[in-house]
Design an enzyme around this catalytic site. Structure first.
Site, mmCIF file in Angstrom:
data_model
loop_
_atom_site.group_PDB
_atom_site.id
_atom_site.type_symbol
_atom_site.label_atom_id
_atom_site.label_comp_id
_atom_site.label_asym_id
_atom_site.label_seq_id
_atom_site.Cartn_x
_atom_site.Cartn_y
_atom_site.Cartn_z
ATOM 1 N N LEU A 255 16.714 -16.397 -27.806
ATOM 2 C CA LEU A 255 15.830 -15.519 -28.678
ATOM 3 C C LEU A 255 15.533 -14.021 -28.425
ATOM 4 O O LEU A 255 15.469 -13.352 -29.151
ATOM 5 C CB LEU A 255 14.297 -15.984 -28.490
ATOM 6 C CG LEU A 255 14.024 -17.357 -29.164
ATOM 7 C CD1 LEU A 255 12.523 -17.801 -29.056
ATOM 8 C CD2 LEU A 255 14.204 -17.167 -30.812
ATOM 9 N N HIS B 245 16.205 -11.701 -32.025
ATOM 10 C CA HIS B 245 14.622 -12.165 -32.639
ATOM 11 C C HIS B 245 13.459 -11.554 -31.880
ATOM 12 O O HIS B 245 12.541 -11.048 -32.501
ATOM 13 C CB HIS B 245 14.679 -13.744 -32.518
ATOM 14 C CG HIS B 245 13.484 -14.281 -33.045
ATOM 15 N ND1 HIS B 245 12.282 -14.268 -32.365
ATOM 16 C CD2 HIS B 245 13.390 -14.922 -34.390
ATOM 17 C CE1 HIS B 245 11.333 -14.908 -33.146
ATOM 18 N NE2 HIS B 245 11.929 -15.094 -34.387
ATOM 19 N N ASP B 246 13.856 -11.609 -30.464
ATOM 20 C CA ASP B 246 12.558 -11.232 -29.902
ATOM 21 C C ASP B 246 12.744 -9.750 -29.267
ATOM 22 O O ASP B 246 11.882 -9.260 -28.435
ATOM 23 C CB ASP B 246 12.257 -12.023 -28.479
ATOM 24 C CG ASP B 246 11.537 -13.387 -28.988
ATOM 25 O OD1 ASP B 246 11.220 -13.874 -30.008
ATOM 26 O OD2 ASP B 246 11.375 -14.293 -28.076
ATOM 27 N N THR B 247 13.635 -9.476 -29.759
ATOM 28 C CA THR B 247 14.163 -7.885 -29.119
ATOM 29 C C THR B 247 14.462 -6.948 -30.202
ATOM 30 O O THR B 247 13.796 -6.471 -30.907
ATOM 31 C CB THR B 247 15.305 -7.982 -28.042
ATOM 32 O OG1 THR B 247 16.427 -8.722 -28.693
ATOM 33 C CG2 THR B 247 14.794 -8.795 -26.677
ATOM 34 N N TYR C 201 9.466 -17.778 -19.750
ATOM 35 C CA TYR C 201 10.301 -17.107 -21.046
ATOM 36 C C TYR C 201 10.739 -18.034 -21.632
ATOM 37 O O TYR C 201 11.580 -19.078 -21.407
ATOM 38 C CB TYR C 201 10.944 -16.009 -20.960
ATOM 39 C CG TYR C 201 11.209 -15.119 -21.965
ATOM 40 C CD1 TYR C 201 10.323 -14.033 -22.515
ATOM 41 C CD2 TYR C 201 11.982 -15.453 -23.074
ATOM 42 C CE1 TYR C 201 10.369 -13.153 -23.620
ATOM 43 C CE2 TYR C 201 11.905 -14.717 -24.502
ATOM 44 C CZ TYR C 201 11.143 -13.665 -24.396
ATOM 45 O OH TYR C 201 11.343 -12.989 -25.695
#
Length: 428
Positions: A214, A219-221, A163
């Site tokens: 992130l 941002h990614d969640t 990741y």
């Protein structure tokens, strides 16, 4: 210009990544603990100059989260609880879209026309807040979660779980070569294991920029995930006097809002030991932008300025909490005023915009938050300034070999234009 199809791709990408990690997992036993998850080993304790007292605060800490509308953040219990401990800035705005140009603006006073999350190297003659702080021996550092080594310059870093937690685009000072190319400066771009050691040794700097990874920045969640990270990370540190002294001012903010079609208003809080009890759980509707972080610091330590948007009085009000103590005069704009459009993307001229290219210009003499002069790097080209800069050039409009060659000569490199356009089509 970024087209709607790219917005759609970005939303799909964000939705997919959010599904990967819906539940927050603590990365370390405590925010003051080192962890193998952070990847980079601690690089000894940072060495700072003696504390330089400010007019209002002696330490300024910025913590940036990602891509959230004001109302979405305000609905989260952790933000509501934090608001009771500080001042909610209801008129605080990002300056453009997408993410990276906002980060650039907060440390350099401009985003230079950038409208993508691209791999950029801003030349050594472009100054930053580091130049202003160094002039008065005010220590500074940034802490980047999951950055593998101090001063790491690559585009991103992927952990052993495959990741990608760390991205360069959220690490503003490393994008400026005037910082990244000087070893003593790049050593101050540090990771979270460094942070744990620096807090433990009570050796934090006076100006600090903090970027979660992130997932943790939302941002990614999601903003709920970021709120869980704040519960784990920030709330305990507010009670740690090595982090939050009686003279510490903390800004918790977001880089931009999520909905591009509305004003770029982002939920922002002023926290820290320096906030008097009488001003806790209050609001401030003054119009602020990311440029206000520059002018507030300039005002507090009576610094010089960068000669960019930090001298534009319309968009660079000093935080009223500070201005009221220093007698600095802000403009009269508030959240309910008619404000500049700060959600525009793709059409701002600059050296990082391949469609509307103009060269990097010398700073313009002006007055920022402090009384000091405009800073000019020793290698800046003073002959190229706003008064004689060429009109913006639309590189994508070039249709012939001769015109393309002329544009390349003026722009410096067509490769940059191609790279920016390609990244704009892939990233948000």
């Amino acid at each position: 210009m970024i087209v709607p199809s790219i917005f759609a791709l970005a939303v799909l990408a964000r939705t997919a990544s959010a599904a990967i990690a819906s539940t927050f997992t603590t990365p370390a036993p405590a925010p003051t603990s080192e962890s193998s998850f952070y990847v980079g080993a601690a690089n000894t304790t940072i060495t700072n100059s003696p504390i330089v007292p400010g007019l209002v605060f002696d330490r300024f800490i910025q913590i940036w989260l990602e891509n959230t509308d004001f109302a979405s953040a305000a609905s989260q219990p952790v933000f509501q609880a934090l608001a009771e401990q500080g001042i909610t800035l209801t008129g605080y705005y990002g300056v453009t879209h997408p993410s990276e140009p906002n980060y650039l603006a907060a440390v350099g006073g401009d985003f230079f026309g950038l409208a993508a999350d691209a791999l950029e190297y801003i030349p050594t003659n472009i100054s930053t807040i580091a130049d202003l702080l160094d002039q008065k021996n005010i220590s500074w550092a940034t802490y980047q979660e999951n950055m593998p080594t101090d001063g790491y310059e690559a585009y991103n870093y992927t952990n052993s779980d495959n990741y990608t937690y760390y991205v360069r685009k959220h690490n503003p000072l490393v994008i400026y070569e005037s910082v990244a190319n000087i070893s003593t400066r790049s050593a101050r771009i540090r990771n979270f294991n460094d942070f744990a050691v620096d807090v433990g040794n009570n050796s934090l700097s006076q100006w600090i920029f903090i970027t979660p990874n992130l997932r943790d920045d939302g941002h990614d969640t999601s903003v709920g995930y970021a709120a869980s990270w704040l519960n784990y990370w920030l709330l305990p540190l507010l009670n740690d006097t090595n982090f939050n002294t009686a003279n510490t001012l903390i800004l918790l903010t977001f880089d931009e809002n999520e909905t591009y079609t509305i004003g770029n208003n982002v939920f922002s809080l002023l926290l820290g030991g320096v906030i008097p009890q009488a001003q806790k759980n209050t609001t401030d509707a003054t119009f602020y932008t990311h440029y206000s972080t520059l002018t507030t610091v300039q005002n507090n330590w009576d610094l010089g300025n960068l000669g960019r948007q930090d001298t534009n009085k319309t968009v660079s009000n000093v935080f009223d909490f500070v201005a009221s103590h220093t007698s600095y005069k802000n403009n009269n704009l508030t959240a309910s005023s008619t404000l500049p459009q700060l959600n525009i993307t793709g059409t701002i001229p600059g050296p990082l915009n391949p469609d509307y290219y103009v060269p990097y210009l010398a700073p313009t003499n002006g007055t920022g938050g402090g009384s000091g002069p405009t800073f000019f790097a020793s290698n800046v080209n003073m002959t190229l300034n706003s008064s004689d800069a060429p009109a913006p050039i639309n590189i994508t409009a070039a249709t012939t070999t001769s015109s393309a060659a002329g544009l390349m000569s003026n722009a410096g490199s067509m490769i940059t234009a191609i790279a920016v356009a390609a990244v704009a089509a892939m990233l948000f």
